[in-house]
Design a protein around this motif. Structure first.
Motif, PDB file in Angstrom:
ATOM      1  N   LYS B  78       1.032  -0.852   0.082  1.00 18.17           N
ATOM      2  CA  LYS B  78      -0.227   0.309  -0.153  1.00 18.17           C
ATOM      3  C   LYS B  78       0.986   1.198   0.178  1.00 18.17           C
ATOM      4  O   LYS B  78       1.636   1.394   0.987  1.00 18.17           O
ATOM      5  CB  LYS B  78      -0.939  -0.204   1.662  1.00 18.17           C
ATOM      6  N   ILE B  79       0.724   2.285  -0.427  1.00 18.35           N
ATOM      7  CA  ILE B  79       1.172   3.231  -0.939  1.00 18.35           C
ATOM      8  C   ILE B  79       0.333   4.469  -0.739  1.00 18.35           C
ATOM      9  O   ILE B  79      -0.620   4.584  -1.584  1.00 18.35           O
ATOM     10  CB  ILE B  79       1.668   3.482  -2.472  1.00 18.35           C
ATOM     11  N   SER B  80       0.472   5.221   0.344  1.00 19.81           N
ATOM     12  CA  SER B  80      -0.161   5.996   0.646  1.00 19.81           C
ATOM     13  C   SER B  80       0.740   7.613   0.229  1.00 19.81           C
ATOM     14  O   SER B  80       0.926   7.870  -0.112  1.00 19.81           O
ATOM     15  CB  SER B  80      -0.172   6.490   2.220  1.00 19.81           C
ATOM     16  N   ASP B  81      -0.746   8.645   0.448  1.00 19.74           N
ATOM     17  CA  ASP B  81      -0.617   9.640  -0.163  1.00 19.74           C
ATOM     18  C   ASP B  81       0.769   9.553  -1.690  1.00 19.74           C
ATOM     19  O   ASP B  81       1.776  10.670  -1.436  1.00 19.74           O
ATOM     20  CB  ASP B  81       0.615  10.802   0.844  1.00 19.74           C
ATOM     21  N   SER B  82       0.443   9.102  -2.919  1.00 23.76           N
ATOM     22  CA  SER B  82       1.016   8.638  -3.615  1.00 23.76           C
ATOM     23  C   SER B  82       2.160  10.335  -4.568  1.00 23.76           C
ATOM     24  O   SER B  82       0.933  11.218  -4.713  1.00 23.76           O
ATOM     25  CB  SER B  82       0.176   8.450  -4.583  1.00 23.76           C
ATOM     26  N   GLN B  83       3.374  10.331  -4.310  1.00 19.47           N
ATOM     27  CA  GLN B  83       3.550  11.306  -5.164  1.00 19.47           C
ATOM     28  C   GLN B  83       4.318  11.101  -6.598  1.00 19.47           C
ATOM     29  O   GLN B  83       4.477   9.505  -7.175  1.00 19.47           O
ATOM     30  CB  GLN B  83       4.942  11.260  -3.961  1.00 19.47           C
ATOM     31  N   LEU B  84       4.133  11.851  -7.140  1.00 21.76           N
ATOM     32  CA  LEU B  84       4.884  11.836  -8.604  1.00 21.76           C
ATOM     33  C   LEU B  84       6.073  11.005  -8.594  1.00 21.76           C
ATOM     34  O   LEU B  84       6.381   9.850 -10.163  1.00 21.76           O
ATOM     35  CB  LEU B  84       5.233  13.298  -9.166  1.00 21.76           C
ATOM     36  N   GLY B  85       6.931  10.816  -7.878  1.00 21.04           N
ATOM     37  CA  GLY B  85       8.367  10.226  -7.957  1.00 21.04           C
ATOM     38  C   GLY B  85       7.603   8.311  -6.976  1.00 21.04           C
ATOM     39  O   GLY B  85       8.896   7.860  -7.909  1.00 21.04           O
ATOM     40  N   ASP B  86       6.351   8.408  -7.017  1.00 24.30           N
ATOM     41  CA  ASP B  86       6.523   6.781  -6.730  1.00 24.30           C
ATOM     42  C   ASP B  86       6.181   6.587  -8.229  1.00 24.30           C
ATOM     43  O   ASP B  86       6.278   4.645  -8.377  1.00 24.30           O
ATOM     44  CB  ASP B  86       4.993   6.937  -5.776  1.00 24.30           C
ATOM     45  N   ALA B  87       6.132   7.471  -9.808  1.00 26.37           N
ATOM     46  CA  ALA B  87       5.557   5.972 -10.645  1.00 26.37           C
ATOM     47  C   ALA B  87       6.873   5.049 -10.748  1.00 26.37           C
ATOM     48  O   ALA B  87       8.479   5.964 -10.561  1.00 26.37           O
ATOM     49  CB  ALA B  87       5.491   7.140 -11.838  1.00 26.37           C
ATOM     50  N   ALA B  88       7.171   3.585 -10.790  1.00 25.71           N
ATOM     51  CA  ALA B  88       8.107   3.360 -11.708  1.00 25.71           C
ATOM     52  C   ALA B  88       7.545   1.640 -11.451  1.00 25.71           C
ATOM     53  O   ALA B  88       5.430   1.812 -11.317  1.00 25.71           O
ATOM     54  CB  ALA B  88       8.569   3.386 -10.252  1.00 25.71           C
ATOM     55  N   MET B  89       8.309   0.497 -11.578  1.00 27.51           N
ATOM     56  CA  MET B  89       7.901  -0.907 -11.923  1.00 27.51           C
ATOM     57  C   MET B  89       8.124  -0.845 -10.965  1.00 27.51           C
ATOM     58  O   MET B  89       9.239  -0.913 -10.080  1.00 27.51           O
ATOM     59  CB  MET B  89       8.704  -1.101 -13.034  1.00 27.51           C
ATOM     60  N   TYR B  90       6.790  -1.798 -10.322  1.00 20.99           N
ATOM     61  CA  TYR B  90       7.572  -2.379  -8.949  1.00 20.99           C
ATOM     62  C   TYR B  90       7.153  -3.691  -8.913  1.00 20.99           C
ATOM     63  O   TYR B  90       6.326  -5.070  -9.229  1.00 20.99           O
ATOM     64  CB  TYR B  90       6.323  -1.979  -7.506  1.00 20.99           C
ATOM     65  N   PHE B  91       8.574  -4.191  -8.190  1.00 20.54           N
ATOM     66  CA  PHE B  91       8.845  -6.222  -8.246  1.00 20.54           C
ATOM     67  C   PHE B  91       7.940  -6.521  -6.847  1.00 20.54           C
ATOM     68  O   PHE B  91       8.705  -6.247  -5.757  1.00 20.54           O
ATOM     69  CB  PHE B  91       9.684  -6.333  -9.143  1.00 20.54           C
TER      70      PHE B  91
END
Lengths: 117, 117
Positions: B78-91
């Motif tokens: 869970k990612i709270s308060d999403s930020q532009l820097g969270d854009a990525a591929m998650y494994f």
């Protein structure tokens, strides 16, 4: 900060060429890994090394070999490059915990995008 | 053999909102580690969060938290308060806590997260 570097970000090679991908880490880590990353397949382990001159096959070693002559350097070799080896190649390293357990955290290099034509 | 499944190839979330990435795994082991790694565009993969299977408490790292359901073999991020820097591929990834070849990390296929401004 741990630094893992890879010799090239982008590489274009011809079918049948011998290709060397180099990886260097500066944190005196015992363990080093080579993965390939393909869309929809995640990361797959090619080879890893837990000590100088020691290596173990991963899940997809066919068509690849590795060399670790120095602790900080781990090379991936494509003996005769083929088009199905076009991929992103990631190197990683990790340290050894007490009792010989490999640390859970791996530190990754920036990747080499290899295209074989 | 252990497997890791990420059923969401792509997800999108509005900036400042909360998003949950899903992961399931299959293992017969009782002791293991689970991880979420983040790979930003053209940048190195980094570890976001880890969970030891013997710990009942869900891991938390600032805006990132996990929901670990051992019986269901589920490990969501869970990612709270999403930020532009969270854009990525998650494994999502799994490994056994032992040495040498038995402790290789098994990665899921990844979820590409985009953030809408």
């Amino acid at each position: 900060d741990v630094k893992v570097t890879q010799s090239s970000r982008y590489l274009v090679k011809r079918t049948g060429e011998k290709v060397f991908l180099e990886c260097v880490q500066d944190m005196d880590h015992e363990n080093m890994f080579w993965y390939r990353q393909d869309p929809g397949l995640g990361l797959r382990l090619i080879y890893f090394s837990y000590d100088v001159k020691m290596k173990e096959k991963g899940d997809i070693p066919e068509g690849y070999s590795v060399s670790r002559e120095k602790k900080e350097r781990f090379s991936l070799i494509l003996e005769s490059a083929s088009t199905n080896q076009t991929s992103m190649y990631l190197c990683a390293s990790s340290f050894e915990l007490a009792g010989g357990t490999i640390s859970y955290e791996q530190y990754f290099g920036p990747g080499t995008r290899l295209t074989v034509t | 053999a252990q497997t890791v499944t990420q059923s969401q190839p792509e997800m999108s979330v509005q900036e400042a909102e909360t998003v949950t990435l899903s992961c399931t795994y299959d293992t017969s082991e009782s002791d293991y580690y689970l991880f979420w790694y983040k790979q930003p565009p053209s940048r190195q993969m980094i570890l976001v969060i880890r969970q030891e299977a013997y710990k009942q408490q869900n891991a938390t790292e600032n805006r990132f938290s996990v929901n670990f359901q051992k019986a269901a073999k589920s490990f969501s991020l869970k990612i709270s308060d999403s930020q532009l820097g969270d854009a990525a591929m998650y494994f999502c990834a799994y490994r056994r806590p032992s040495s040498s070849s038995a402790s290789k990390i098994i990665f899921g296929s990844g979820t590409r997260l985009s953030i809408r401004p």
